[in-house]
Design an enzyme around this catalytic site. Structure first.
Site, PDB file in Angstrom:
ATOM      1  N   HIS A  36       0.908  -1.056  -0.244  1.00 41.64           N
ATOM      2  CA  HIS A  36      -0.119  -0.017   0.151  1.00 41.64           C
ATOM      3  C   HIS A  36       1.187   1.415   0.317  1.00 41.64           C
ATOM      4  CE1 HIS A  36       0.907  -0.160   3.743  1.00 41.64           C
ATOM      5  NE2 HIS A  36       1.013   0.733   4.414  1.00 41.64           N
ATOM      6  N   ARG A  47       4.630   5.999  14.053  1.00 43.41           N
ATOM      7  CA  ARG A  47       4.477   6.677  12.649  1.00 43.41           C
ATOM      8  C   ARG A  47       4.065   8.084  12.776  1.00 43.41           C
ATOM      9  NH1 ARG A  47       0.729   4.893   7.903  1.00 43.41           N
ATOM     10  NH2 ARG A  47      -0.619   6.177   8.633  1.00 43.41           N
TER      11      ARG A  47
END
Length: 303
Positions: free
Chosen positions: A94, A264
């Site tokens: 992805h 993240r």
């Protein structure tokens, strides 16, 4: 210590030594990082000492941070996403958050807990994949558009507790996003053309589900070909930075029920533009939807 940029693979990826990442990174070092990122697409830094706060401070050097559109942030942070293998595993190819019209331009990932073996991440160069298409396939891709949706979630981890997995999936899909992107977009800084695909693709506009599935595989196999990838073996403290506009990635789910935690941050990106100059188009929640910048924005959209 002099900055050393060493390619890790032939088409994508470089390791940088001689830099200590922080929100106080000197301008000349930050410029070197930016230029290396545009060239190599993903950068790796060993042995960094970032905590959550310092990761966010460093991230802000690249622009405005944005939280994940649906998943809660870590430690009440406005932007830091905690990815825990006990809840979810990003084990399919992805590009981050392509179900919004302006996916993040850059993602920054820090390894907090790594398993004793496995758990590597692999990145692919979507610009190189486009460059190597035969001319007829380039022409076809240039004229295609695809609908992306968050209703196609990460592949369920085999070892996640069912309650945690159910909770994560419900949160991820609580608000449905749908966006129409060009299959080929023009990178706003390099001018490169890159394929916009990955597991959030629902179908190609104007094509049947079966035709979409076959055509998706034709292009996606070019992206994920081994010659077009780089694989990174994580150590605690490692940091990876990637250009989300020119890459895809996958986290390898080969470490059983061992713990793997990474965190993240993502940087606000522009609405994608096709080779014909036509922009991406948000469909759901509405035509004006962009990636939310704060937790308050997310609550407003969900209301």
């Amino acid at each position: 210590m002099a900055i050393n940029v060493q390619p890790v693979a032939g088409r994508i990826g470089a390791q940088i030594d001689g830099i200590t990442l922080s929100g106080d990174l000197p301008p000349e070092q930050f410029e070197a990082v930016q230029q290396a990122l545009l060239r190599h697409k993903v950068l790796f830094f060993r042995g960094q000492q970032l905590n959550d706060e310092e990761q966010e401070r460093f991230s802000r050097l690249f622009g405005e941070q944005v939280p994940h559109p649906t998943v809660r942030s870590a430690n009440n942070s406005t932007a830091l996403l905690n990815l825990d293998s006990r809840e979810s595993r990003a084990n399919s190819w992805h590009t981050d958050v392509t179900f919004v019209a302006n996916p993040p331009k850059i993602s920054i990932l820090r390894a907090v807990v790594v398993p004793p073996y496995g758990g590597d991440t692999v990145w692919a160069n979507t610009a190189a994949a486009y460059d190597e298409l035969p001319a007829p396939l380039k022409q076809l891709a240039d004229n295609l558009r695809a609908v992306h949706s968050n209703l196609y979630d990460y592949v369920p981890p085999q070892h996640a507790a069912q309650a945690a997995l159910k909770r994560y999936r419900e949160e991820f899909t609580a608000l449905e996003y749908e966006t129409e992107h060009p299959v080929v977009h023009v990178h706003p800084q390099t001018g490169e053309r890159a394929l916009v695909l990955g597991h959030f693709v629902k179908h190609f506009v104007g094509l049947s589900p079966n035709d979409s599935k076959q055509l998706f595989r034709l292009f996606h196999d070019r992206v994920t070909h081994l010659n077009n990838t780089v694989r990174w073996r994580w150590q605690a403290g490692d940091v990876a930075i990637w250009d989300n506009r020119a890459t895809q990635h996958i986290a390898i789910n080969d470490y059983g029920d061992a713990e793997r935690i990474v965190r993240r941050t993502t940087l606000d990106g522009d609405i994608l533009l096709g080779v014909d100059g036509q922009p991406s188009r948000a469909i759901k929640p509405d035509a004006h939807t962009r990636s939310p910048r704060t937790e308050a924005d997310k609550k407003h959209l969900a209301a």
